[in-house]
Enzyme design. Structure first.
Site, PDB file in Angstrom:
ATOM      1  N   ASP A 189      -1.944 -11.128  14.056  1.00  0.00           N
ATOM      2  CA  ASP A 189      -2.011 -10.559  13.042  1.00  0.00           C
ATOM      3  C   ASP A 189      -1.549 -11.346  11.658  1.00  0.00           C
ATOM      4  O   ASP A 189      -0.794 -12.283  12.045  1.00  0.00           O
ATOM      5  CB  ASP A 189      -1.270  -9.239  13.066  1.00  0.00           C
ATOM      6  CG  ASP A 189      -2.013  -8.194  12.131  1.00  0.00           C
ATOM      7  OD1 ASP A 189      -2.566  -8.562  11.121  1.00  0.00           O
ATOM      8  OD2 ASP A 189      -1.924  -6.793  12.651  1.00  0.00           O
ATOM      9  N   THR A 219     -12.899  -2.066  20.326  1.00  0.00           N
ATOM     10  CA  THR A 219     -12.912  -0.369  19.944  1.00  0.00           C
ATOM     11  C   THR A 219     -12.874  -0.479  18.544  1.00  0.00           C
ATOM     12  O   THR A 219     -12.660   0.319  17.652  1.00  0.00           O
ATOM     13  CB  THR A 219     -11.971   0.368  20.465  1.00  0.00           C
ATOM     14  OG1 THR A 219     -10.584  -0.182  20.345  1.00  0.00           O
ATOM     15  CG2 THR A 219     -12.143   0.579  22.117  1.00  0.00           C
ATOM     16  N   ARG A 272     -14.499  -3.159  15.144  1.00  0.00           N
ATOM     17  CA  ARG A 272     -15.901  -2.868  14.675  1.00  0.00           C
ATOM     18  C   ARG A 272     -16.541  -4.027  15.262  1.00  0.00           C
ATOM     19  O   ARG A 272     -16.310  -5.011  15.927  1.00  0.00           O
ATOM     20  CB  ARG A 272     -15.681  -3.313  13.220  1.00  0.00           C
ATOM     21  CG  ARG A 272     -14.872  -2.190  12.148  1.00  0.00           C
ATOM     22  CD  ARG A 272     -16.013  -1.138  12.178  1.00  0.00           C
ATOM     23  NE  ARG A 272     -15.600  -0.023  11.300  1.00  0.00           N
ATOM     24  CZ  ARG A 272     -15.002   1.316  11.575  1.00  0.00           C
ATOM     25  NH1 ARG A 272     -14.803   1.211  13.118  1.00  0.00           N
ATOM     26  NH2 ARG A 272     -14.579   1.993  11.143  1.00  0.00           N
ATOM     27  N   ASP A 317     -17.324  -0.634  22.713  1.00  0.00           N
ATOM     28  CA  ASP A 317     -17.430   0.804  22.101  1.00  0.00           C
ATOM     29  C   ASP A 317     -18.245   0.692  20.711  1.00  0.00           C
ATOM     30  O   ASP A 317     -18.580   1.656  20.177  1.00  0.00           O
ATOM     31  CB  ASP A 317     -16.223   1.635  21.909  1.00  0.00           C
ATOM     32  CG  ASP A 317     -16.359   2.969  21.371  1.00  0.00           C
ATOM     33  OD1 ASP A 317     -17.252   3.775  21.911  1.00  0.00           O
ATOM     34  OD2 ASP A 317     -15.807   3.364  20.401  1.00  0.00           O
ATOM     35  N   GLU A 352     -25.357  -1.538  15.124  1.00  0.00           N
ATOM     36  CA  GLU A 352     -25.398  -0.417  16.097  1.00  0.00           C
ATOM     37  C   GLU A 352     -25.800   0.698  15.098  1.00  0.00           C
ATOM     38  O   GLU A 352     -26.617   1.848  15.494  1.00  0.00           O
ATOM     39  CB  GLU A 352     -23.964   0.409  16.641  1.00  0.00           C
ATOM     40  CG  GLU A 352     -23.020   0.520  15.249  1.00  0.00           C
ATOM     41  CD  GLU A 352     -21.454   0.895  15.511  1.00  0.00           C
ATOM     42  OE1 GLU A 352     -21.116   1.953  15.321  1.00  0.00           O
ATOM     43  OE2 GLU A 352     -20.822   0.170  16.219  1.00  0.00           O
TER      44      GLU A 352
END
Length: 336
Positions: free
Chosen positions: A174, A232, A234, A258, A263
């Site tokens: 991160d 899960t 983007r 997901d 999409e």
């Protein structure tokens, strides 16, 4: 009392929205999405409630403003579907839900990871056909293995805590290190090292230009052949075409998605009687070690209740002339 129009409302969400606004405002819930073809249906509504799969580009925002819309309140944290610069130009305010239950997404990410690791979908499919063989269903213990967490905000931290409970080694990546993850024993490393050493990788970073296709062909090539990849976050975090080629080469033990970059116009809709024209998505569906769900990680009663509550507060703030922390673009006059 004002009337709000909400787009992309699913059946389980509708009663929560209606109950939250009862005796205060009227709400018109629509199950279709907002885009260039449907924008005219918002005419006369000062406040519009959008979903993450609505398309609010410059053309749509211009139609909304012309029809009288002054404020858009989005029922999601992400807002990459909204052209914020165009919203400023036409004077349409935009607010979002800056946070909701991180456990909804973190727990679902683990649901996907475990299902892929233990071949759960294949096993259930077999037993429904009274085929009780174990061939091809062998998984692995997670204890003692390495999990890589990309993005250690609230959701990533919740995911890491569950991993810690499994007894896994934690690697993190991160821009800012999280002390809470450090306390769990997480070691922050460079991205390439995380990809190379992790048995399981889960994505929890926001989609910004710097993270677009964070998992590209080069990153996939670094991953262990038997690694598991879970997304899960983007869809745009993964280069789906590169992922297909990686799977075609027999690499990766499993993939759970997901979210998917293209999409919009597919997820949340019934496409079972149509020809799937997205060749990449169709190809991903053919791999037996790939599990795809329809952007449902957030979809718990707890999280949706929080999302609805924040959305209502954003509506109240707009009507009261307040600018809260969730406001991305304050409403104002159109630029000359």
């Amino acid at each position: 009392m004002v009337e709000v129009v909400a787009y992309g409302v699913v059946p389980d969400e509708r009663p929560l929205l209606e109950a939250a606004l009862a005796d205060r405002h009227r709400i018109r819930c629509l199950d279709f999405f907002l885009d260039g073809d449907t924008a005219a249906t918002a005419a006369g509504y000062e406040i519009l409630c959008s979903s993450v799969n609505d398309v609010l580009d410059a053309a749509v925002l211009a139609v909304l403003r012309e029809g009288g819309t002054r404020m858009v309140v989005q029922r999601s944290t992400g807002y990459n579907n909204i052209d914020l610069d165009a919203a400023r130009r036409v004077g349409v305010g935009v607010a979002r839900v800056s946070s909701y239950s991180p456990y909804s997404v973190a727990e679902f990410a683990w649901t996907l990871a475990l299902a892929v690791n233990r071949r759960l979908v294949r096993a259930v499919g077999r037993t429904r056909e009274f085929d009780f063989r174990l061939a091809g269903l062998m998984g692995r213990d997670l204890r003692g293995r390495t999990v890589g967490v990309l993005g250690t905000g609230k959701i990533g931290t919740a995911f890491a805590r569950i991993a810690h409970g499994f007894g896994m080694r934690l690697l993190g990546w991160d821009v800012t290190e999280n002390p809470a993850c450090r306390e769990l024993g997480m070691e922050y490393v460079e991205r390439d090292r995380l990809f190379a050493e992790s048995d399981l990788i889960s994505l929890h970073v926001p989609l910004v230009p710097q993270t677009h296709h964070l998992v590209d062909a080069a990153a996939l090539a670094l991953m262990r052949r038997d690694a598991i990849l879970v997304n899960t976050g983007r869809g745009g975090l993964i280069d789906a075409r590169a992922l297909v080629e990686t799977l075609r080469a027999g690499r990766l033990d499993g993939v759970a998605l997901d979210v998917y970059e293209e999409e919009a116009g597919v997820f949340f809709l019934d496409k079972s009687l149509e020809v799937m024209t997205d060749d990449v998505l169709a190809r991903l569906m053919t791999f037996r070690n790939v599990l795809i769900t329809s952007h449902q990680a957030y979809f718990t009663r707890d999280a949706v209740t929080q999302i609805v509550g924040t959305t209502v507060r954003n509506i109240d703030d707009y009507l009261a002339g307040r600018t809260g922390d969730d406001v991305l673009v304050p409403p104002g006059p159109a630029a000359p």
